[in-house]
Design an enzyme around this catalytic site. Sequence first.
Site, short mmCIF file in Angstrom:
data_model
loop_
_atom_site.label_atom_id
_atom_site.label_comp_id
_atom_site.label_asym_id
_atom_site.label_seq_id
_atom_site.Cartn_x
_atom_site.Cartn_y
_atom_site.Cartn_z
N PRO A 2 0.83 -1.35 0.00
CG PRO A 2 -0.94 -1.35 1.66
CD PRO A 2 0.49 -2.01 1.01
CE LYS A 59 4.84 4.21 1.40
NZ LYS A 59 6.14 3.27 1.18
NE ARG A 252 9.99 -3.10 -3.08
CZ ARG A 252 8.64 -2.72 -2.59
NH1 ARG A 252 8.83 -1.64 -1.62
NH2 ARG A 252 7.71 -2.96 -3.19
#
Length: 266
Positions: A2, A59, A252
């Site tokens: 998210p 977030k 990532r």
Amino acid sequence: MPELPDVEYYRIYLTATALHKTIARVEVRAPRILEGVTERRLRSVLAGRAFQSARRHGKYVFAAIEGGEGGWLVMHFGMTGRLSYFKDIGDDPKHDRFLIGFENGYFLAFVNQRKFGHVALAMSPEAFAEAKGLGPDALSIGREEFAVRLGERRGGAKATLMNQKVLAGIGNIYADEILFRAGVHPKTPVNTLDEETLGTLHAVMGDVLHTAIAAKRRCEDFPGSYLLPHRHEGGVCPLDGTPLETITISGRRTYFCPTHQSDERE
Ligand SMILES: [Zn+2]
């Protein structure tokens, strides 16, 4: 994972479902998710109260607690978290870590498959953001402050956009999307970007985040010119047809187009 648009969706979801309803009970099913608060304390702060409003910073979602000692419930969704509001306890999602039962018979569950999310209490969203060292929210930061904050960094463009202390809310997927649309190579050192490019990055960031919020997390609702629907093996750039390339940044998987995001240092 998210990111800002997903978390904004959870804020809207919480606002639409769980405000102004008296909390009857609180159950923590995975104490590991609690950060700086015990289950007992959480119960005493929440039971008999209601959520008044919801906010978001980066977030994190914050729910204001009405009455009593006040304060805010803080939620961070980790890698896979989400919220679920339902009536029948038989519908309780499998990876429910934290459950709030309301007097109206409904439940709000904090669902987190990999348990990296967390729940905390804070005096205010501002105090929490300051204590965590979070930068300004990526949707609220103005163009000038954005340029100043990036300009004083030495890292690559993608790593810097994802650094929550520089600005809060951007993760792997949207960092790639912003750089793709701005035509910036993910490894370009941010302190070499000129004023104009920083302005473009800021404008593109706002566009991408608003588009993603409107698409409500559905991949098929993103414009075809976006990177998102094409970030898979064999994907090609929707702007110029070049096969997309992948590299690893900050651990990532990073997608970019070697044609219109060329690395000018090479
Ligand atoms: Zn391209």
